[in-house]
Design a protein around this motif. Structure first.
Motif, PDB file in Angstrom:
ATOM      1  N   PRO A   1       0.892  -1.221   0.051  1.00  0.00           N
ATOM      2  CA  PRO A   1      -0.106   0.251   0.117  1.00  0.00           C
ATOM      3  C   PRO A   1       0.827   1.368   0.075  1.00  0.00           C
ATOM      4  CG  PRO A   1      -0.766  -1.549   1.675  1.00  0.00           C
ATOM      5  CD  PRO A   1       0.690  -1.966   1.216  1.00  0.00           C
ATOM      6  N   GLU A   2       0.750   2.169  -1.050  1.00  0.00           N
ATOM      7  CA  GLU A   2       1.490   3.596  -0.949  1.00  0.00           C
ATOM      8  C   GLU A   2       0.662   4.513  -0.633  1.00  0.00           C
ATOM      9  OE1 GLU A   2       4.289   2.448  -4.715  1.00  0.00           O
ATOM     10  OE2 GLU A   2       2.527   3.361  -5.267  1.00  0.00           O
ATOM     11  N   THR A   3      -0.425   4.814  -0.809  1.00  0.00           N
ATOM     12  CA  THR A   3      -1.280   5.660  -0.288  1.00  0.00           C
ATOM     13  C   THR A   3      -2.612   5.311   0.231  1.00  0.00           C
ATOM     14  OG1 THR A   3      -2.277   6.356  -2.487  1.00  0.00           O
ATOM     15  CG2 THR A   3      -0.267   7.451  -2.030  1.00  0.00           C
ATOM     16  N   ALA A   4      -3.342   6.184   0.949  1.00  0.00           N
ATOM     17  CA  ALA A   4      -4.656   5.552   1.703  1.00  0.00           C
ATOM     18  C   ALA A   4      -5.603   6.721   1.678  1.00  0.00           C
ATOM     19  CB  ALA A   4      -4.299   5.073   2.919  1.00  0.00           C
ATOM     20  N   TYR A   5      -6.908   6.221   1.750  1.00  0.00           N
ATOM     21  CA  TYR A   5      -8.144   7.073   1.989  1.00  0.00           C
ATOM     22  C   TYR A   5      -8.254   7.227   3.425  1.00  0.00           C
ATOM     23  CZ  TYR A   5      -8.943   6.496  -2.863  1.00  0.00           C
ATOM     24  OH  TYR A   5      -8.945   6.685  -4.357  1.00  0.00           O
ATOM     25  N   GLY A   6      -8.950   8.251   4.182  1.00  0.00           N
ATOM     26  CA  GLY A   6      -9.300   8.508   5.470  1.00  0.00           C
ATOM     27  C   GLY A   6      -8.368   8.352   6.402  1.00  0.00           C
ATOM     28  N   THR A   7      -7.070   8.647   6.193  1.00  0.00           N
ATOM     29  CA  THR A   7      -5.876   8.490   7.273  1.00  0.00           C
ATOM     30  C   THR A   7      -6.331   9.660   8.277  1.00  0.00           C
ATOM     31  OG1 THR A   7      -4.482   9.935   5.776  1.00  0.00           O
ATOM     32  CG2 THR A   7      -4.456   7.709   5.649  1.00  0.00           C
ATOM     33  N   ALA A   8      -5.845   9.309   9.414  1.00  0.00           N
ATOM     34  CA  ALA A   8      -6.170  10.087  10.528  1.00  0.00           C
ATOM     35  C   ALA A   8      -5.269   9.496  11.830  1.00  0.00           C
ATOM     36  CB  ALA A   8      -7.467  10.339  10.956  1.00  0.00           C
ATOM     37  N   ARG A   9      -5.020  10.385  12.824  1.00  0.00           N
ATOM     38  CA  ARG A   9      -4.336   9.655  14.067  1.00  0.00           C
ATOM     39  C   ARG A   9      -5.129   8.671  14.724  1.00  0.00           C
ATOM     40  NH1 ARG A   9      -0.325  12.074  17.314  1.00  0.00           N
ATOM     41  NH2 ARG A   9      -0.226  13.673  16.090  1.00  0.00           N
ATOM     42  N   GLY A  10      -4.819   7.743  15.101  1.00  0.00           N
ATOM     43  CA  GLY A  10      -5.511   6.657  15.634  1.00  0.00           C
ATOM     44  C   GLY A  10      -6.118   5.706  14.574  1.00  0.00           C
ATOM     45  N   ARG A  11      -5.897   5.877  13.409  1.00  0.00           N
ATOM     46  CA  ARG A  11      -6.296   5.044  12.297  1.00  0.00           C
ATOM     47  C   ARG A  11      -5.322   4.209  11.506  1.00  0.00           C
ATOM     48  NH1 ARG A  11     -11.896   6.743  10.946  1.00  0.00           N
ATOM     49  NH2 ARG A  11     -11.436   6.314   8.694  1.00  0.00           N
ATOM     50  N   HIS A  12      -5.499   3.103  11.154  1.00  0.00           N
ATOM     51  CA  HIS A  12      -4.767   2.492  10.456  1.00  0.00           C
ATOM     52  C   HIS A  12      -5.209   2.008   9.236  1.00  0.00           C
ATOM     53  CE1 HIS A  12      -6.658  -0.645  13.062  1.00  0.00           C
ATOM     54  NE2 HIS A  12      -6.839  -1.136  11.997  1.00  0.00           N
ATOM     55  N   VAL A  13      -4.535   1.482   8.310  1.00  0.00           N
ATOM     56  CA  VAL A  13      -5.019   0.960   6.717  1.00  0.00           C
ATOM     57  C   VAL A  13      -5.273  -0.345   6.872  1.00  0.00           C
ATOM     58  CG1 VAL A  13      -4.293   0.573   4.539  1.00  0.00           C
ATOM     59  CG2 VAL A  13      -3.481   2.498   5.557  1.00  0.00           C
ATOM     60  N   ALA A  14      -6.446  -0.652   6.309  1.00  0.00           N
ATOM     61  CA  ALA A  14      -7.205  -2.070   6.369  1.00  0.00           C
ATOM     62  C   ALA A  14      -7.174  -2.590   4.941  1.00  0.00           C
ATOM     63  CB  ALA A  14      -8.378  -1.913   7.303  1.00  0.00           C
ATOM     64  N   LEU A  15      -6.954  -3.798   4.669  1.00  0.00           N
ATOM     65  CA  LEU A  15      -7.212  -4.555   3.661  1.00  0.00           C
ATOM     66  C   LEU A  15      -7.738  -5.751   3.824  1.00  0.00           C
ATOM     67  CD1 LEU A  15      -6.466  -4.423   0.289  1.00  0.00           C
ATOM     68  CD2 LEU A  15      -4.476  -5.656   0.952  1.00  0.00           C
ATOM     69  N   ALA A  16      -9.059  -5.766   3.514  1.00  0.00           N
ATOM     70  CA  ALA A  16     -10.047  -7.062   3.923  1.00  0.00           C
ATOM     71  C   ALA A  16      -9.724  -8.195   3.281  1.00  0.00           C
ATOM     72  CB  ALA A  16     -11.473  -6.639   3.617  1.00  0.00           C
ATOM     73  N   GLU A  17      -9.379  -8.194   1.831  1.00  0.00           N
ATOM     74  CA  GLU A  17      -9.460  -9.383   1.060  1.00  0.00           C
ATOM     75  C   GLU A  17      -8.511  -9.225  -0.285  1.00  0.00           C
ATOM     76  OE1 GLU A  17      -9.836 -13.424   1.331  1.00  0.00           O
ATOM     77  OE2 GLU A  17     -10.593 -12.025   2.879  1.00  0.00           O
ATOM     78  N   VAL A  18      -7.722 -10.146  -0.478  1.00  0.00           N
ATOM     79  CA  VAL A  18      -7.042 -10.179  -2.093  1.00  0.00           C
ATOM     80  C   VAL A  18      -7.414 -11.739  -2.445  1.00  0.00           C
ATOM     81  CG1 VAL A  18      -5.000 -10.031  -3.135  1.00  0.00           C
ATOM     82  CG2 VAL A  18      -5.224  -8.432  -1.014  1.00  0.00           C
ATOM     83  N   GLU A  19      -7.592 -11.464  -3.732  1.00  0.00           N
ATOM     84  CA  GLU A  19      -7.798 -12.858  -4.490  1.00  0.00           C
ATOM     85  C   GLU A  19      -7.046 -12.788  -5.861  1.00  0.00           C
ATOM     86  OE1 GLU A  19     -12.193 -13.888  -4.651  1.00  0.00           O
ATOM     87  OE2 GLU A  19     -12.481 -13.760  -2.422  1.00  0.00           O
ATOM     88  N   PHE A  20      -6.708 -14.109  -6.226  1.00  0.00           N
ATOM     89  CA  PHE A  20      -5.949 -13.976  -7.769  1.00  0.00           C
ATOM     90  C   PHE A  20      -6.901 -14.937  -8.449  1.00  0.00           C
ATOM     91  CE2 PHE A  20      -2.778 -13.101  -4.567  1.00  0.00           C
ATOM     92  CZ  PHE A  20      -2.204 -12.075  -5.121  1.00  0.00           C
ATOM     93  N   PHE A  21      -7.161 -14.669  -9.775  1.00  0.00           N
ATOM     94  CA  PHE A  21      -7.666 -15.524 -10.686  1.00  0.00           C
ATOM     95  C   PHE A  21      -6.786 -15.809 -11.867  1.00  0.00           C
ATOM     96  CE2 PHE A  21     -11.256 -14.112  -8.058  1.00  0.00           C
ATOM     97  CZ  PHE A  21     -12.053 -15.372  -7.973  1.00  0.00           C
ATOM     98  N   GLY A  22      -7.097 -17.161 -12.557  1.00  0.00           N
ATOM     99  CA  GLY A  22      -6.197 -17.276 -13.805  1.00  0.00           C
ATOM    100  C   GLY A  22      -6.294 -18.772 -14.060  1.00  0.00           C
ATOM    101  N   HIS A  23      -5.272 -19.469 -14.457  1.00  0.00           N
ATOM    102  CA  HIS A  23      -5.065 -20.682 -14.788  1.00  0.00           C
ATOM    103  C   HIS A  23      -3.600 -21.469 -14.252  1.00  0.00           C
ATOM    104  CE1 HIS A  23      -8.258 -19.951 -17.419  1.00  0.00           C
ATOM    105  NE2 HIS A  23      -7.627 -18.921 -17.903  1.00  0.00           N
ATOM    106  N   ARG A  24      -3.845 -22.800 -13.906  1.00  0.00           N
ATOM    107  CA  ARG A  24      -2.579 -23.144 -13.403  1.00  0.00           C
ATOM    108  C   ARG A  24      -1.931 -23.989 -14.859  1.00  0.00           C
ATOM    109  NH1 ARG A  24      -2.824 -23.849  -7.859  1.00  0.00           N
ATOM    110  NH2 ARG A  24      -4.794 -23.417  -6.971  1.00  0.00           N
ATOM    111  N   HIS A  25      -0.593 -24.038 -14.541  1.00  0.00           N
ATOM    112  CA  HIS A  25       0.168 -24.491 -15.667  1.00  0.00           C
ATOM    113  C   HIS A  25       0.359 -25.949 -15.695  1.00  0.00           C
ATOM    114  CE1 HIS A  25       1.805 -20.766 -17.550  1.00  0.00           C
ATOM    115  NE2 HIS A  25       1.847 -20.306 -15.970  1.00  0.00           N
TER     116      HIS A  25
END
Length: 265
Positions: A241-265
């Protein structure tokens, strides 16, 4: 006294035989049947050509001309012979040789090319990583929370510049899509409780060590956000994460979920 001698009878006059003019030669029109003088070119009735001559010669098809190897026709007397193009005798064998060489060298790659075409046209599948980790995480918000399939649990970096990594077993996977749930939850009333990633740096590492990066800008909204992400034989994906929305004192960056899609070799 004797009288005059009797007159001799006059010779009979032969009857005059009427002279018959010779019949002029005529040419019958092949269209309407009218007789025309032999010196005419067009019919006096329908004006069509009286002697159209032989029909024009129809040239043989191209494949016969290509394979025909007869003698060249001699020029007519009084005409200047044209310089004919010499058809190369080795053209067809050369084409066949080149085609055979192309097939010989292309066979080893045919399977891979067909596989790529199938992957591009097929439906991408979910690609869960074999291992995940983070360079830093707040207590209760580990790296695994971003890959557990629940959007109400999240990874929180402990410091600016912290990274989230996902590993894939060799020979790697072909990644086509990246799905991100920003914030603490997909629910709107919980989404704004912490800061949300605004721009992330995604680094893709392949099995041979090659790496490529891409910066992705997220919208400040709850729910799924999908992005095209291309990578072949991917063994590692690193997210920063490089930049964030809603930053303020006492608040941290949250990333709820990351998923990848594609094909297996």
């Amino acid at each position: 006294m004797p009288g005059p001698p009797p007159e001799a009878p006059a010779p009979p006059v032969a009857a005059a035989v009427p002279s018959v003019a010779p019949t002029a030669a005529t040419v019958r029109c092949p269209n309407c049947g009218t007789d025309n003088a032999d010196d005419r070119t067009l019919c006096v009735r329908c004006a069509l050509l009286l002697d159209p001559g032989p029909p024009p010669e129809v040239p043989p098809p191209w494949w016969r001309r290509l394979l025909r190897r007869g003698r060249r026709q001699a020029p007519l007397a009084g005409t200047r012979p044209r310089r004919a193009w010499r058809r190369p005798r080795i053209a067809l064998p050369l084409v066949l040789v080149l085609l055979a060489v192309g097939i010989w060298f292309g066979l080893p790659h045919a399977g891979r090319l067909l596989g790529l075409a199938r992957e591009e046209t097929g439906t991408p599948e979910s690609l869960p990583p074999s291992a995940v980790r983070a360079s830093g995480a707040l207590k209760g918000h580990p790296a695994g929370a971003a890959f557990d399939g629940f959007s109400n649990r999240y990874w929180a970096p402990s410091a600016s510049g912290a990274t989230l990594e996902a590993d894939f077993e060799a020979p790697g996977v072909r990644v086509t899509k990246l799905v991100v749930f920003a914030g603490t939850s997909a629910k709107k009333d919980e989404f704004l409780t912490q800061a949300r990633p605004a721009r992330i740096l995604v680094e893709i590492v392949s099995a041979d060590g090659d790496a490529s990066t891409r910066r992705i800008t997220l919208k400040d909204q709850p729910g799924q956000q999908t992005f095209n992400l291309r990578g072949s034989r991917v063994t590692r994906v690193r997210i920063t994460p490089e930049t964030a929305y809603g930053t303020a004192r006492g608040r941290h960056v949250a990333l709820a979920e990351v998923e990848f899609f594609g094909h297996r070799h």
